[in-house]
Every structure is written in C-alpha cells, then in structure tokens.
Design a protein around this motif. Structure first.
Motif, PDB file in Angstrom:
ATOM      1  N   ILE A   1      -7.419   6.856 -10.689  1.00 44.50           N
ATOM      2  CA  ILE A   1      -7.671   8.212 -11.169  1.00 44.50           C
ATOM      3  C   ILE A   1      -6.840   8.452 -12.419  1.00 44.50           C
ATOM      4  CG2 ILE A   1      -5.905   9.201  -9.636  1.00 44.50           C
ATOM      5  CD1 ILE A   1      -7.662  11.714  -9.434  1.00 44.50           C
ATOM      6  N   THR A   2      -7.452   9.114 -13.408  1.00 42.08           N
ATOM      7  CA  THR A   2      -6.735   9.377 -14.645  1.00 42.08           C
ATOM      8  C   THR A   2      -7.293  10.623 -15.325  1.00 42.08           C
ATOM      9  OG1 THR A   2      -5.976   8.392 -16.727  1.00 42.08           O
ATOM     10  CG2 THR A   2      -8.234   7.940 -16.088  1.00 42.08           C
TER      11      THR A   2
ATOM     12  N   GLY B   1       3.857  -0.158 -13.468  1.00 45.05           N
ATOM     13  CA  GLY B   1       2.708  -0.989 -13.171  1.00 45.05           C
ATOM     14  C   GLY B   1       1.840  -1.229 -14.391  1.00 45.05           C
ATOM     15  N   ARG B   2       0.857  -2.091 -14.218  1.00 44.45           N
ATOM     16  CA  ARG B   2       0.020  -2.525 -15.344  1.00 44.45           C
ATOM     17  C   ARG B   2      -0.743  -1.376 -15.991  1.00 44.45           C
ATOM     18  NH1 ARG B   2      -2.779  -8.173 -13.170  1.00 44.45           N
ATOM     19  NH2 ARG B   2      -0.846  -9.425 -13.063  1.00 44.45           N
ATOM     20  N   LEU B   3      -1.303  -0.477 -15.181  1.00 45.21           N
ATOM     21  CA  LEU B   3      -2.094   0.609 -15.762  1.00 45.21           C
ATOM     22  C   LEU B   3      -1.221   1.531 -16.597  1.00 45.21           C
ATOM     23  CD1 LEU B   3      -4.423   1.572 -12.766  1.00 45.21           C
ATOM     24  CD2 LEU B   3      -5.010   0.257 -14.818  1.00 45.21           C
TER      25      LEU B   3
ATOM     26  N   GLY C   1      -3.050   6.603 -12.089  1.00 45.11           N
ATOM     27  CA  GLY C   1      -2.543   5.996 -10.865  1.00 45.11           C
ATOM     28  C   GLY C   1      -3.680   5.393 -10.072  1.00 45.11           C
ATOM     29  N   SER C   2      -3.340   4.518  -9.139  1.00 47.17           N
ATOM     30  CA  SER C   2      -4.342   3.931  -8.250  1.00 47.17           C
ATOM     31  C   SER C   2      -3.867   4.074  -6.810  1.00 47.17           C
ATOM     32  CB  SER C   2      -4.570   2.450  -8.579  1.00 47.17           C
ATOM     33  OG  SER C   2      -3.383   1.693  -8.382  1.00 47.17           O
ATOM     34  N   PHE C   3      -4.803   3.990  -5.869  1.00 44.17           N
ATOM     35  CA  PHE C   3      -4.424   4.102  -4.460  1.00 44.17           C
ATOM     36  C   PHE C   3      -5.552   3.586  -3.574  1.00 44.17           C
ATOM     37  CE2 PHE C   3      -6.660   7.976  -5.500  1.00 44.17           C
ATOM     38  CZ  PHE C   3      -7.439   8.246  -4.383  1.00 44.17           C
ATOM     39  N   PRO C   4      -5.201   3.013  -2.412  1.00 42.03           N
ATOM     40  CA  PRO C   4      -6.211   2.652  -1.419  1.00 42.03           C
ATOM     41  C   PRO C   4      -6.362   3.773  -0.401  1.00 42.03           C
ATOM     42  CG  PRO C   4      -4.133   1.583  -0.888  1.00 42.03           C
ATOM     43  CD  PRO C   4      -3.866   2.482  -2.084  1.00 42.03           C
ATOM     44  N   PHE C   5      -7.567   3.947   0.123  1.00 43.62           N
ATOM     45  CA  PHE C   5      -7.796   4.836   1.261  1.00 43.62           C
ATOM     46  C   PHE C   5      -8.205   3.980   2.446  1.00 43.62           C
ATOM     47  CE2 PHE C   5     -10.985   6.880   3.988  1.00 43.62           C
ATOM     48  CZ  PHE C   5     -10.216   7.908   4.516  1.00 43.62           C
ATOM     49  N   TYR C   6      -7.447   4.113   3.539  1.00 43.58           N
ATOM     50  CA  TYR C   6      -7.747   3.390   4.765  1.00 43.58           C
ATOM     51  C   TYR C   6      -8.207   4.376   5.832  1.00 43.58           C
ATOM     52  CZ  TYR C   6      -4.636  -0.023   2.493  1.00 43.58           C
ATOM     53  OH  TYR C   6      -4.031  -0.885   1.599  1.00 43.58           O
TER      54      TYR C   6
ATOM     55  N   LEU D   1      -0.605  -2.808  -9.878  1.00 44.41           N
ATOM     56  CA  LEU D   1      -1.399  -1.981 -10.783  1.00 44.41           C
ATOM     57  C   LEU D   1      -0.711  -0.683 -11.162  1.00 44.41           C
ATOM     58  CD1 LEU D   1      -5.159  -1.864  -9.694  1.00 44.41           C
ATOM     59  CD2 LEU D   1      -4.239  -2.611 -11.886  1.00 44.41           C
ATOM     60  N   SER D   2      -0.080  -0.028 -10.177  1.00 47.13           N
ATOM     61  CA  SER D   2       0.268   1.379 -10.359  1.00 47.13           C
ATOM     62  C   SER D   2       1.695   1.742  -9.983  1.00 47.13           C
ATOM     63  CB  SER D   2      -0.701   2.229  -9.525  1.00 47.13           C
ATOM     64  OG  SER D   2      -0.563   3.588  -9.791  1.00 47.13           O
ATOM     65  N   GLY D   3       2.528   0.754  -9.650  1.00 48.09           N
ATOM     66  CA  GLY D   3       3.886   1.081  -9.259  1.00 48.09           C
ATOM     67  C   GLY D   3       3.938   1.600  -7.837  1.00 48.09           C
TER      68      GLY D   3
END
Length: 310
Positions: free
Chosen positions: A275-276, A242-244, A260-265, A234-236
């Motif tokens: 987020i954009t 990435g796709r976005l 950009g996108s990101f996971p929170f663990y 999605l975001s590199g």
C-alpha cells in the motif's frame, strides 16, 4: 469475529461485540462504566477478523471487581433496545466518514474486489443497509454463537496471586455453559485471483493511492514465517526501512508519502499487499518500481546479509 458472519449481515460481529458492555441482567451500562471508572480503570469490547474481546485494565487491588464484571458481561449481556438504537445511529455516522481516511478507503475497495465468498470481504462496520436491518433477536442470536466458553481464552497479567485469582475465576465463571460447536467452514479463498485485475475509483482527493494485492496463504500454513521474513525484506519491521522504502523514499527524490507491505492470514483465506500514497504524476512510476521489487523477490535469492538483517 468476521469469520462468524458467513450467511449473516455484514457488520453484525462488530455491532454485537461493541454492545457487550451496554448492560447485563444485574448492571446497566452506566453501572458498568461507573464501577470501572471509579477505581481508575478502563473497559472495552469489540471484535476482529477471528476474535471477539472484552478487556478491562485495572489496579491489582481491584482485580476481583474486574473479574466479577467480566463474568457478568460474557454470561448475562442483555442488549437493551435503547442502546441498540444509539449504537445504530453512531455506527451509521461512522460508516459515512470511513472514506475520509485514504488507507481505509483503498483497503475497503481492495477487499470488495478480492474476496468472492468469504466473510472476510465484509465491511467491518457493515453497510448502511445492513446496520439498519439488525434486529435485537439477530444480535442476541449472534451473541450466543460468538460469546461462549468453548474456544474462549481468559488472560490475566500483572502482579497478582495466581492461586487466589484462579479460585475467583472458578467461582465467577462456573455457571458459564453452552453447547460446544465449531465455527462454520469457510470457503477456500487463499487464491481467488486467477489473473491480473485493475480496479480504479475516482474522487476529489489530490493525491493518488495504490493497493497492490496478490494471493497469499492462510493462518495455518507452515510457510507463514517465511512470508513474514520476506515481508521484512520488502518493508522493514515496524520502522521505515526495507527495499520498498529505499527504492521509493531513500533516494534524492521522494516518490511517495508512505509505503509498506503486509500479509493477511485468515481462516482459509489470505493475501499479500503493498500500500502506498503518492502524487498522480508519480503513480505509474511508483507502481512499476513496486512490481520490479516483487519480481526481484520472486526470481532472485535474498543475500545472506539481507536475510540475516530481516
């Protein structure tokens, strides 16, 4: 870090950790700063979602000094009243300016409306009310819960003699004792959202910010590597790609300033977010494009070539 704030006022983790270098039984804040700065080093303390830290960067010939000061800090931090009040004023000023950064502003808005019970929903610096309420007794109690040998990791890296350093560590930290205890169990908030929810906040800024978040997975999940790779699709991986990026900035018309996108663990908590920042005029179109890409990732297999790149 934040996960220890369950049942405690928001921000006490960051507040306490930042004061670890503010004075010990044997050294004042100025003594600590001068000792490190006089040999060209740097010292910093703080906390994150699941950790506290004290870091010292120093030349190898001064490593014994760094270990001595580090041991003194974690074992003997004193939290002088005047340093607490200085930090209180400084923190209150920081809180007042947080929303000047659009990313921090929208991230705070999301967390407040996503987490229901988890301390991960706390403001990292706390609130005006919580910071004003911290007492020295509360800070010392939190220090004793957070900074202890059980569950702490001491990492040393650089060009040094391991045997000599190990001996110095044994000598410096030998008297560091506490009762072994586990962090409090946290509520399961990996999937707190049961339906779509839209939260809007109006301000005087001319641009529009969008934070699209959804349920995620926790830090112990075996699916973490899978989500990391999908996030790269999605975001590199740290670079604009990435796709976005291709959908929103790669064409003739740039629809966003940043995306950009990101996971929170977290411990028993997790989410995945995009987020954009864009213009008010482009906001609806940008959201639709992001949703289409998320739907595509859910329903369409990633090609072998794209997967290999990710």
């Amino acid at each position: 870090g934040l996960q220890l704030e369950a049942g405690r006022p928001a921000g006490i983790s960051a507040f306490t950790a930042s004061l670890l270098t503010a004075g010990t039984l044997h050294r004042s804040k100025l003594d600590i700063a001068r000792a490190i700065e006089d040999v060209g080093g740097r010292i910093q303390s703080g906390s994150n979602n699941n950790t506290y830290f004290v870091t010292i960067k120093i030349l190898k010939e001064d490593l014994d000094l760094a270990l001595e000061i580090l041991a003194d800090i974690v074992r003997n931090a004193q939290f002088p009243k005047q340093e607490i009040e200085k930090k209180r004023i400084e923190t209150l000023l920081q809180i007042q300016t947080l929303d000047e950064n659009w990313q921090i502003e929208i991230f705070r808005l999301f967390k407040k409306n996503y987490f229901t019970n988890s301390p991960y929903g706390h403001e990292r610096l706390g609130t005006m009310d919580s910071v004003k309420s911290f007492s020295r007794d509360q800070i010392i109690d939190f220090y004793r819960q957070m900074v202890k040998p059980h569950g702490s990791v001491l990492a040393v890296y650089g060009d040094f003699n391991p045997d000599k350093v190990f001996s110095e560590i044994q000598n410096g930290f030998a008297g560091w004792h506490s009762k072994s205890s586990l962090p409090p169990p946290l509520p399961n908030e990996t999937q707190p959202l049961e339906s779509d929810r839209t939260v809007q906040k109006k301000n005087e800024k001319t641009s529009a910010s969008l934070f699209l978040g959804t349920n995620g997975i926790d830090i112990g999940s075996a699916k973490r590597p899978v989500l990391d790779v999908l996030n790269t699709v999605l975001s590199g991986a740290g670079t604009p790609s990435g796709r976005l990026f291709e959908a929103l900035r790669g064409g003739e018309e740039d629809l966003v300033y940043v995306v950009g996108s990101f996971p929170f663990y977290g411990n028993n908590a997790g989410y995945f977010a995009v987020i954009t920042q864009t213009t008010m005029g482009n906001l609806e179109q940008v959201e639709n494009i992001i949703r289409r890409n998320l739907d595509r990732l859910q329903h369409e297999k990633v090609s072998p070539e794209e997967l290999a790149r990710a």
